[in-house]
Enzyme design. Sequence first.
Site, mmCIF file in Angstrom:
data_model
loop_
_atom_site.group_PDB
_atom_site.id
_atom_site.type_symbol
_atom_site.label_atom_id
_atom_site.label_comp_id
_atom_site.label_asym_id
_atom_site.label_seq_id
_atom_site.Cartn_x
_atom_site.Cartn_y
_atom_site.Cartn_z
ATOM 1 N N LYS A 64 -10.156 -26.823 1.105
ATOM 2 C CA LYS A 64 -10.997 -26.506 -0.051
ATOM 3 C C LYS A 64 -11.997 -25.456 0.403
ATOM 4 C CE LYS A 64 -11.275 -27.927 -4.326
ATOM 5 N NZ LYS A 64 -10.237 -28.590 -5.141
ATOM 6 N N ASP B 233 -10.746 -23.412 -8.886
ATOM 7 C CA ASP B 233 -11.342 -24.727 -9.133
ATOM 8 C C ASP B 233 -12.500 -24.429 -10.100
ATOM 9 O OD1 ASP B 233 -11.119 -27.646 -7.871
ATOM 10 O OD2 ASP B 233 -13.238 -27.283 -8.125
HETATM 11 N N1 GLU Z 1 -8.406 -26.971 -7.554
HETATM 12 C C1 GLU Z 1 -7.203 -27.643 -7.929
HETATM 13 C C2 GLU Z 1 -7.194 -29.045 -7.365
HETATM 14 O O1 GLU Z 1 -8.245 -29.658 -7.258
HETATM 15 C C3 GLU Z 1 -5.958 -26.826 -7.623
HETATM 16 C C4 GLU Z 1 -5.786 -26.439 -6.183
HETATM 17 C C5 GLU Z 1 -4.635 -25.484 -5.921
HETATM 18 O O2 GLU Z 1 -3.907 -25.135 -6.828
HETATM 19 O O3 GLU Z 1 -4.494 -25.124 -4.747
HETATM 20 O O4 GLU Z 1 -6.197 -29.631 -7.034
#
Ligand code: GLU
Length: 445
Positions: A125, A165
């Site tokens: 993240k 996100d």
């Molecule tokens: N932010 C999204 C999640 O919490 C998607 C992450 C992504 O596609 O890498 O899963």
Amino acid sequence: MYDLKPFLEYVKEVNPGEEKFHQAVKEVFGDIIPYIKDKPEYENAAILERLSEPDRMIRFRVTWQDDDKNIHVNRAWRVQFNNSIGPYKGGLRFHPTVNEDVLKFLGFEQIFKNALTNLPIGGAKGGSDFDPKGKSDDEIFRFCKNLMMELHRYIGDDTDIPAGDIGVGKREISYLFGQYKKLTNRFTGTITGKDIDFGGSLIRTEATGYGLIYFVSNMLEEKNEVLKGKKVLISGSGNVAIYACEKAIELGAKVITLSDSDGMIYDKEGVDEEKLAFVKELKEVRRGRIREYAEEFDCEYREGENPWSVKCDIALPCATENEISDEDAQKLLDNGVKLVAEGANMPCMDKASQLFRKSDIQYAPGKASNAGGVAVSGLEIAQNKIRLQWTAERVDDKLREIMKDIHDQCKNYGTNGEDSIDYVKGANIAGFEKVANAMLAFGPI
Ligand code: GLU
């Protein structure tokens, strides 16, 4: 033998003050520790200590200039948590609340969520405490460009693949990807959530919301129920909320709330296609506030409130972490809610989550029910690797299959007694097994 209490004390000692991270670790390891009690190989290899420590955390400064030529400094991070089953993968969040605690909780959750998709993706993240609210397109561009000047050194299509996100949507992804491409002089799938004109996947925009509703349908099926006719509360009005609402309406449910950080709308008639088109334009183009919905369609607007006091059959928290307190959870239960499925990451506070788990309602954790977004990101990576674009039907079918498979993994590992499924336990154990077994296979690295 591992014991939850002392283990959490250890986590608190080595990660002081990081309460959301402690909460996430407690929620996962609370199920894992009893599960591995007769499996000493995990403790012998210090798997829990290794899983709760990111492989790497990168922190850097982003300097940017606003339209009046003032210089600002923000912090940005990438937390590369675990790449045992595939390259690091997870979104970038731009929000003033972003800090190491938030990104560690999100990165930790992402490890298990990504494992549940059965795609080869590890957990990561990132993001920044930059606040995109009220910024011009030029300001957003300059911020994204300068962030990528640093971030590009640490990512790559076989290394770490960021996505969006909260606060990072199509516009930001395009600026970030354009800059990445320019700096590396390579057109690769290093970022997902791209526009379909330059390597994106069809259905990626809709994926988290649609996936959530597919998962809810699978849950209802367990009870021989369907979505049609159910009263649904949705919180949030961003990408997850909008597309969860769209699919829920399509399947005949009545969605009666949406919200943002200022307040919520309560539309007794239900959101329909036309009203949802208004919300899409409001939130994705004009970047306005949800109160305008109430003005436009003459329904109730409650400033400073969340949806959880409204009577419903199904509640879908799709806004942000810890948005359901224990009082909110109790209110939902008192009002007869039958199913809660998380569209956001960790939207239930620890006590709220415990209340739902102890009750006899169906309750799905985000790492299972919101995995559709990252799952289609995984499919975007696959399409980029083979330089093809699949049809919307093909991606949508695969998304349905993946959500069904996640549901069945939860059922396999989470069945308590005859017909009650503990989705939280099932998701935690199923996700853990894959990652932990890969770690065992690699030896103590
Ligand atoms: N932010 C999204 C999640 O919490 C998607 C992450 C992504 O596609 O890498 O899963």
